[in-house]
Design an enzyme around this catalytic site. Structure first.
Site, PDB file in Angstrom:
ATOM      1  N   VAL A   1     -77.287  44.023  40.073  1.00 26.61           N
ATOM      2  CA  VAL A   1     -77.148  44.192  41.523  1.00 26.61           C
ATOM      3  C   VAL A   1     -77.149  42.823  42.203  1.00 26.61           C
ATOM      4  O   VAL A   1     -76.283  42.510  43.025  1.00 26.61           O
ATOM      5  CB  VAL A   1     -78.268  45.083  42.091  1.00 26.61           C
ATOM      6  CG1 VAL A   1     -78.107  45.236  43.606  1.00 26.61           C
ATOM      7  CG2 VAL A   1     -78.250  46.449  41.417  1.00 26.61           C
ATOM      8  N   TYR A   2     -78.119  42.001  41.842  1.00 24.33           N
ATOM      9  CA  TYR A   2     -78.181  40.642  42.386  1.00 24.33           C
ATOM     10  C   TYR A   2     -76.930  39.853  42.017  1.00 24.33           C
ATOM     11  O   TYR A   2     -76.309  39.216  42.871  1.00 24.33           O
ATOM     12  CB  TYR A   2     -79.430  39.938  41.847  1.00 24.33           C
ATOM     13  CG  TYR A   2     -79.585  38.520  42.338  1.00 24.33           C
ATOM     14  CD1 TYR A   2     -79.958  38.257  43.651  1.00 24.33           C
ATOM     15  CD2 TYR A   2     -79.378  37.442  41.485  1.00 24.33           C
ATOM     16  CE1 TYR A   2     -80.112  36.949  44.103  1.00 24.33           C
ATOM     17  CE2 TYR A   2     -79.526  36.138  41.924  1.00 24.33           C
ATOM     18  CZ  TYR A   2     -79.885  35.894  43.236  1.00 24.33           C
ATOM     19  OH  TYR A   2     -80.024  34.607  43.682  1.00 24.33           O
ATOM     20  N   SER A   3     -76.558  39.913  40.756  1.00 25.73           N
ATOM     21  CA  SER A   3     -75.374  39.198  40.301  1.00 25.73           C
ATOM     22  C   SER A   3     -74.132  39.653  41.061  1.00 25.73           C
ATOM     23  O   SER A   3     -73.302  38.836  41.470  1.00 25.73           O
ATOM     24  CB  SER A   3     -75.188  39.406  38.796  1.00 25.73           C
ATOM     25  OG  SER A   3     -74.061  38.708  38.322  1.00 25.73           O
TER      26      SER A   3
END
Length: 243
Positions: free
Chosen positions: A152-154
């Site tokens: 998700v962050y990536s």
């Protein structure tokens, strides 16, 4: 060859801690005025008082649509122009996709992606009319490498890489430089959900960097002569996993 930042006016989001605070201190040391943007009113007021008259507090909640939209107009009521916008505020979600929630995903995308786009959207007409300016965004090594342990962050940082590099090209005719800085793991509040044992091992092995290292990279980018643009700077701990 470096250029002076003396007298420049910078805006930094997420300025009350971590990379944002380190960048604030670095820019103040270079003679710039810094508008410190954060939602933490108490921390901002205390820091601004400590840092001196060239540090200006701007309370904005980037996750609140009205507050976010009002940010640039409110800043321009406090200073007469903006030379530098450093979109640094962000949040982190690690782990497998199934370990998070739809609400957490919305919050991350709203802060890491949507708020950045809206802040840039708000400042571009101002900078374009002046035919000068710098926009820098804090991205991540996760915006260049498929970090499967934090998808998700990536994903949010890959979106920012695409946005920044598209805007960089779009703004060239207007005299505005657009770039990003892409750190590896930084000692900051973003790592608050890391298990303590993982943090300890990372510190001991030299696999984390301090916020000041990222701030130094930002200063380098901003002090290049106007005919030079640093598209991106990857700043990694030497002992970081071999990505």
């Amino acid at each position: 060859m470096s250029e002076s930042l003396e007298g420049r006016i910078a805006v930094i989001t997420g300025a009350a801690s971590g990379i944002g605070l380190a960048a604030t201190r670095a820019l103040l040391d270079q003679g710039a005025t810094v508008v410190m943007v954060d939602r933490n009113r108490d921390a901002l007021n205390e820091l601004a008082a400590d840092l001196g008259e060239k540090a200006i507090a701007q309370v904005t909640d980037l996750l609140d649509a009205d507050s976010c939209n009002a940010m640039v107009p409110e800043i321009l009521s406090k200073v007469d122009h903006i030379d530098i916008l450093y979109c640094n505020a962000g949040t982190y979600i690690g782990g497998d996709l199934t370990e998070t929630t739809p609400e957490a995903i919305d919050r991350m995308l709203n802060l890491n992606v949507n708020a950045v786009m809206k802040n840039v959207h708000a400042v571009v007409p101002h900078m374009s009319s002046r035919k000068t300016g710098d926009i820098i965004v804090t991205c991540s090594i996760a915006g260049h490498y498929p970090t499967w342990w934090e998808p998700v962050y990536s994903g949010s940082k890959w979106a920012i890489t695409s946005f920044v590099q598209g805007m960089r090209r779009q703004m060239i005719p207007h005299g505005v430089r657009v770039a990003q800085v892409s750190p590896g793991p930084v000692v900051s509040a973003l790592l608050a959900d890391w298990p303590e044992e993982n943090l300890r091992k990372a510190r001991e092995s030299g696999s984390l960097i301090d916020p000041e290292e990222v701030a130094d990279a930002v200063i380098y980018m901003l002090t290049r002569k106007r005919t030079v643009t640093i598209r991106d700077m990857l700043v990694l701990p030497t002992n970081f996993d071999r990505v």
